[in-house]
Design a protein around this motif. Structure first.
Motif, PDB file in Angstrom:
ATOM      1  N   UNK A   1       0.838  -1.201   0.000  1.00  0.00           N
ATOM      2  CA  UNK A   1       0.000   0.000   0.000  1.00  0.00           C
ATOM      3  C   UNK A   1       0.871   1.248   0.000  1.00  0.00           C
ATOM      4  N   UNK A   2       1.932   1.237   0.796  1.00  0.00           N
ATOM      5  CA  UNK A   2       2.846   2.381   0.831  1.00  0.00           C
ATOM      6  C   UNK A   2       3.526   2.585  -0.523  1.00  0.00           C
ATOM      7  N   UNK A   3       3.889   1.490  -1.178  1.00  0.00           N
ATOM      8  CA  UNK A   3       4.509   1.612  -2.494  1.00  0.00           C
ATOM      9  C   UNK A   3       3.518   2.195  -3.499  1.00  0.00           C
ATOM     10  N   UNK A   4       2.268   1.737  -3.459  1.00  0.00           N
ATOM     11  CA  UNK A   4       1.272   2.218  -4.413  1.00  0.00           C
ATOM     12  C   UNK A   4       0.901   3.677  -4.166  1.00  0.00           C
ATOM     13  N   UNK A   5       0.775   4.064  -2.904  1.00  0.00           N
ATOM     14  CA  UNK A   5       0.311   5.414  -2.571  1.00  0.00           C
ATOM     15  C   UNK A   5       1.450   6.432  -2.561  1.00  0.00           C
ATOM     16  N   UNK A   6       2.614   6.049  -2.067  1.00  0.00           N
ATOM     17  CA  UNK A   6       3.716   7.001  -1.899  1.00  0.00           C
ATOM     18  C   UNK A   6       4.889   6.741  -2.848  1.00  0.00           C
ATOM     19  N   UNK A   7       5.344   5.499  -2.905  1.00  0.00           N
ATOM     20  CA  UNK A   7       6.572   5.192  -3.636  1.00  0.00           C
ATOM     21  C   UNK A   7       6.455   5.307  -5.139  1.00  0.00           C
ATOM     22  N   UNK A   8       5.408   4.756  -5.701  1.00  0.00           N
ATOM     23  CA  UNK A   8       5.260   4.780  -7.154  1.00  0.00           C
ATOM     24  C   UNK A   8       5.086   6.198  -7.700  1.00  0.00           C
ATOM     25  N   UNK A   9       4.259   7.052  -7.083  1.00  0.00           N
ATOM     26  CA  UNK A   9       4.209   8.441  -7.563  1.00  0.00           C
ATOM     27  C   UNK A   9       5.541   9.173  -7.431  1.00  0.00           C
ATOM     28  N   UNK A  10       6.274   8.888  -6.353  1.00  0.00           N
ATOM     29  CA  UNK A  10       7.578   9.525  -6.158  1.00  0.00           C
ATOM     30  C   UNK A  10       8.560   9.113  -7.252  1.00  0.00           C
ATOM     31  N   UNK A  11       8.612   7.823  -7.541  1.00  0.00           N
ATOM     32  CA  UNK A  11       9.533   7.332  -8.567  1.00  0.00           C
ATOM     33  C   UNK A  11       9.116   7.834  -9.954  1.00  0.00           C
ATOM     34  N   UNK A  12       7.815   7.892 -10.208  1.00  0.00           N
ATOM     35  CA  UNK A  12       7.345   8.424 -11.496  1.00  0.00           C
ATOM     36  C   UNK A  12       7.731   9.897 -11.640  1.00  0.00           C
TER      37      UNK A  12
ATOM     38  N   UNK B   1       9.403   5.837   4.177  1.00  0.00           N
ATOM     39  CA  UNK B   1       9.231   4.757   5.144  1.00  0.00           C
ATOM     40  C   UNK B   1       9.151   5.274   6.576  1.00  0.00           C
ATOM     41  N   UNK B   2       9.946   6.293   6.880  1.00  0.00           N
ATOM     42  CA  UNK B   2       9.911   6.891   8.225  1.00  0.00           C
ATOM     43  C   UNK B   2       8.562   7.555   8.488  1.00  0.00           C
ATOM     44  N   UNK B   3       7.870   7.959   7.442  1.00  0.00           N
ATOM     45  CA  UNK B   3       6.539   8.537   7.582  1.00  0.00           C
ATOM     46  C   UNK B   3       5.462   7.450   7.539  1.00  0.00           C
ATOM     47  N   UNK B   4       5.618   6.459   6.670  1.00  0.00           N
ATOM     48  CA  UNK B   4       4.574   5.467   6.426  1.00  0.00           C
ATOM     49  C   UNK B   4       4.366   4.514   7.596  1.00  0.00           C
ATOM     50  N   UNK B   5       5.432   4.044   8.232  1.00  0.00           N
ATOM     51  CA  UNK B   5       5.266   3.066   9.315  1.00  0.00           C
ATOM     52  C   UNK B   5       4.525   3.649  10.515  1.00  0.00           C
ATOM     53  N   UNK B   6       4.941   4.806  11.059  1.00  0.00           N
ATOM     54  CA  UNK B   6       4.159   5.342  12.182  1.00  0.00           C
ATOM     55  C   UNK B   6       2.709   5.654  11.799  1.00  0.00           C
ATOM     56  N   UNK B   7       2.490   6.100  10.571  1.00  0.00           N
ATOM     57  CA  UNK B   7       1.130   6.388  10.124  1.00  0.00           C
ATOM     58  C   UNK B   7       0.304   5.108  10.042  1.00  0.00           C
ATOM     59  N   UNK B   8       0.885   4.039   9.497  1.00  0.00           N
ATOM     60  CA  UNK B   8       0.170   2.765   9.401  1.00  0.00           C
ATOM     61  C   UNK B   8      -0.131   2.202  10.786  1.00  0.00           C
ATOM     62  N   UNK B   9       0.818   2.299  11.707  1.00  0.00           N
ATOM     63  CA  UNK B   9       0.574   1.822  13.071  1.00  0.00           C
ATOM     64  C   UNK B   9      -0.525   2.624  13.747  1.00  0.00           C
ATOM     65  N   UNK B  10      -0.542   3.925  13.504  1.00  0.00           N
ATOM     66  CA  UNK B  10      -1.589   4.770  14.083  1.00  0.00           C
ATOM     67  C   UNK B  10      -2.953   4.419  13.496  1.00  0.00           C
ATOM     68  N   UNK B  11      -3.013   4.190  12.175  1.00  0.00           N
ATOM     69  CA  UNK B  11      -4.282   3.842  11.538  1.00  0.00           C
ATOM     70  C   UNK B  11      -4.790   2.476  11.987  1.00  0.00           C
TER      71      UNK B  11
END
Length: 152
Positions: free
Chosen positions: A62-73, A94-104
């Motif tokens: 999910x992080x790759x689809x939402x954050x990583x792929x747009x960044x690489x594009x 990743x430093x942003x995505x993990x704490x956010x996923x744990x919070x969600x």
């Protein structure tokens, strides 16, 4: 502008790269637990492995689809697709995505520095795996001095 900045398509890297995050996070957690608790922290290894695979892999994709792929594009469109930019951006995401996923997932978990470090290392592992799979072209290509003459 040459849009072929990689040896393999970006989509292939996006499908493979998230598989590097959960093992990196697991390794970080095991090292952290063994330092703080000694060998006792390793007794829950099978349960920890199952949790990281069941929850870590979906969060990584999910992080790759939402954050990583747009960044690489975006990096590819601007001609900045290099190992350093991919790995640095992946660590930050990743430093942003993990704490956010744990919070969600828990709504009671507060972002912590430890979670940010673990997420950054997992992101770095995903970014490095992405680079190994897609192999971005090196942006540093020095030009030889064309006016220099050989002295014999």
């Amino acid at each position: 502008m040459n849009l072929s900045l990689t040896r393999r398509p970006i989509l292939v890297g996006a499908l493979v790269a998230p598989l590097g995050g959960p093992p990196a996070l697991l390794l970080y957690q095991l090292i952290s637990d063994s330092i703080s608790q000694g060998r006792i922290g390793l007794q829950y290894l099978p349960a920890i492995l199952l949790i990281y695979l069941v929850f870590g892999v979906p969060v990584a994709y999910i992080s790759m689809a939402v954050l990583g792929l747009p960044y690489v594009a975006w990096l590819q469109r601007t001609g900045r697709l290099t190992w350093l930019s991919v790995c640095g951006g992946a660590a930050a995401l990743g430093a942003f995505a993990l704490p956010t996923a744990l919070w969600l997932l828990s709504k009671t978990s507060q972002p912590s520095f430890e979670n940010m470090i673990g997420g950054g290392l997992a992101g770095l592992a995903c970014g490095a795996l992405f680079c190994v799979v897609t192999w971005p072209n090196n942006s540093f290509k020095p030009n030889l001095l064309r006016s220099s003459k050989r002295v014999a």
